[in-house]
Design an enzyme around this catalytic site. Structure first.
Site, PDB file in Angstrom:
ATOM      1  N   ASP A  14       0.864  -1.185   0.000  1.00 19.44           N
ATOM      2  CA  ASP A  14       0.000   0.000   0.000  1.00 19.44           C
ATOM      3  C   ASP A  14       0.901   1.235   0.000  1.00 19.44           C
ATOM      4  O   ASP A  14       2.046   1.140  -0.442  1.00 19.44           O
ATOM      5  CB  ASP A  14      -0.949  -0.061   1.217  1.00 19.44           C
ATOM      6  CG  ASP A  14      -2.274   0.627   0.926  1.00 19.44           C
ATOM      7  OD1 ASP A  14      -2.242   1.836   0.611  1.00 19.44           O
ATOM      8  OD2 ASP A  14      -3.338  -0.025   0.989  1.00 19.44           O
TER       9      ASP A  14
ATOM     10  N   HIS B 298       2.146   1.975  -3.161  1.00 19.91           N
ATOM     11  CA  HIS B 298       1.205   2.932  -3.746  1.00 19.91           C
ATOM     12  C   HIS B 298       1.746   4.356  -3.700  1.00 19.91           C
ATOM     13  O   HIS B 298       1.002   5.306  -3.896  1.00 19.91           O
ATOM     14  CB  HIS B 298      -0.160   2.847  -3.061  1.00 19.91           C
ATOM     15  CG  HIS B 298      -0.844   1.516  -3.274  1.00 19.91           C
ATOM     16  ND1 HIS B 298      -2.113   1.258  -2.843  1.00 19.91           N
ATOM     17  CD2 HIS B 298      -0.415   0.373  -3.876  1.00 19.91           C
ATOM     18  CE1 HIS B 298      -2.449   0.006  -3.172  1.00 19.91           C
ATOM     19  NE2 HIS B 298      -1.424  -0.544  -3.786  1.00 19.91           N
TER      20      HIS B 298
END
Ligand SMILES: *[C@@H]1O[C@H](CO)[C@@H](O)[C@H](O)[C@H]1NC(C)=O
Ligand SMILES: *[C@@H]1O[C@H](CO)[C@@H](O)[C@H](O)[C@H]1NC(C)=O
Ligand SMILES: *[C@@H]1O[C@H](CO)[C@@H](O)[C@H](O)[C@H]1NC(C)=O
Ligand SMILES: *[C@@H]1O[C@H](CO)[C@@H](O)[C@H](O)[C@H]1NC(C)=O
Length: 416
Positions: A234, A257
């Site tokens: 993430d 991310h």
């Protein structure tokens, strides 16, 4: 015979002096001169077993209580070996006048029996003034044991989403040379901290591990994260409400991310975010590069003075993105009411590299509060479509509710 014995003693003495002289030369200055002599509290002395299977939770806890109660300089040592522990709380306030040292040389492994976790946190550091954590060791959250159980992904308090390292209300922290591996939830949360410096961290989990954010920062002032490598499933770093003066430098992120301010505007009465500097970072194969994200239909708040400079993008899907219509998943979207988070004083400078998507720059600001005072300079993002040919194509940009001041060489050309 007598003379011989005396000689041996003298020789031994000389040797000893020489060896300790050498030791000082090799290992730097004698410890006692550099900092006050620390009393060592070794978890082994409290019954911890470095065998990877004996539960050492109580030993860790007891060693911490002794370290924290000690009124003189103190160091908690977790030596080499593998230690299995359940939830552990390193909680102050402590009696030490000087910073507490925690030296982790070995591997600490999290218990996978999540029924024993009372909160979604594994190792918690709380209410400490002066904390030094280093030593080259690893915190292994054993996430793969719980990742397949998606049952509680949406429950915030779910124990099987335990954060590897939670820092809450720590003042004057120095964290370095530590690895966080495979957390059940996030790797690290920094919450309610002041003057917190982390460097030389290695943060690692597979790119497809669920919600394993790297470093999540909230309600904190004067935070530095430097010279670290983050690969995870993430956001590598996320900065949310109440953060003032944060600097992120020399960080390599990917997979992951990207580096995010936000999401903001999720909760009522959120505190503003001020003075964010992200510089000299490299993003490799990430979903986003540098991003500011806020929820639509949000309560009012602000994010001001945010600079991204000297950033390298290698095959990053959304290299530059402001998204004021963020929703984490289709289920959590809030319709199309405008975000009330005011974004202003944002700089994107010297950002170069490649992206596999045509739209390299997306700036979607709120119709109620258009982004103010955004400067973009020296951008060179090349669109390299996925495929056998890898021919360079022309990247584009998209903007809404924003006026951008452009300087220098900017590719793709920006909507003004
Ligand atoms: C933070 O920790 C200090 C002790 O170090 C304590 O006195 C204070 O109440 C704590 N603040 C919060 C908000 O928990
Ligand atoms: C920039 O970051 C790279 C690693 O990504 C590092 O090797 C280099 O020393 C940094 N440069 C400066 C000027 O800090
Ligand atoms: C903006 O943030 C930077 C740190 O990135 C700081 O040095 C500067 O003083 C801030 N500017 C204003 C106007 O607050
Ligand atoms: C670039 O990223 C895309 C999408 O994430 C991926 O399919 C492709 O294999 C990557 N290319 C390289 C050279 O890594």
């Amino acid at each position: 015979m007598t003379t011989f014995k005396v000689d041996i003693k003298i020789v031994l003495l000389i040797c000893l002096v020489f060896v300790s002289f050498l030791a000082d030369q090799t290992f730097g200055h004698p410890v006692a001169v550099v900092k006050p002599l620390q009393t060592i509290f070794n978890v082994l002395a409290y019954g911890a077993k470095p065998d990877g299977k004996t539960d050492s939770t109580n030993a860790f806890q007891a060693a911490w209580e002794a370290t924290c109660k000690h009124p003189e300089p103190a160091r908690l040592v977790i030596p080499g070996g593998v230690f299995l522990v359940r939830q552990v709380k390193f909680e102050g306030p402590c009696n030490n006048k000087s910073p507490i040292y925690i030296q982790l040389r070995g591997i600490v492994k999290a218990s996978i029996d999540t029924s024993t976790y009372t909160e979604p946190e594994w190792i918690t550091f709380e209410k400490i003034v002066g904390l030094n954590l280093n030593g080259g060791g690893t915190f292994d959250g054993q996430g793969p044991a719980v990742w397949p159980k998606h049952d509680c992904m949406s429950q915030a308090k779910c124990a099987s989403r335990a954060i590897n390292l939670k820092f809450r209300n720590i003042t004057n922290a120095r964290i370095g040379r530590i690895t966080s591996k495979d957390p059940k939830g996030f790797h690290m949360c920094i919450n309610g901290c002041n003057n917190f410096r982390a460097k030389a961290l290695e943060i690692t989990a597979p790119g497809d591990s669920p919600n394993t954010d790297g470093i999540h920062v909230s309600h904190s002032n004067d935070v530095t994260i430097a010279k670290s490598v983050i690969s995870t499933g993430d956001d590598c770093i996320s900065i949310i409400q109440g953060v003032n003066r944060i600097k992120i430098a020399d960080v390599v992120c990917g997979p992951g991310h990207g580096i995010s301010v936000g999401s903001l505007g999720k909760y009522k009465n959120e505190e503003d975010v001020h003075d964010v500097l992200v510089k000299n970072c490299t993003l490799i194969g990430t979903k986003n590069g540098v991003r500011i994200k806020t929820w639509p239909d949000s309560p009012p708040s602000a994010a001001t003075n945010i600079t991204f400079t000297n950033i390298k993008m290698e095959n990053v899907t959304n290299p530059i993105i402001i998204d004021q219509n963020y929703c984490a998943s289709a289920k959590s979207c809030r319709g199309n009411k405008a975000s009330n988070v005011k974004i202003s004083q944002v700089k994107f400078n010297n950002i170069r590299g490649t992206t596999p998507t045509e739209c390299a720059v997306k700036m979607h600001c709120s119709p109620s509060f258009p982004c103010q005072n955004v400067q973009v300079s020296d951008i060179n993002l090349k669109y390299v479509p996925v495929g056998p040919t890898n021919i360079l194509a022309r990247a584009i940009s998209e903007c809404a509710n924003i006026r951008v001041a452009v300087a220098g060489f900017v590719i793709p050309p920006l909507c003004k």
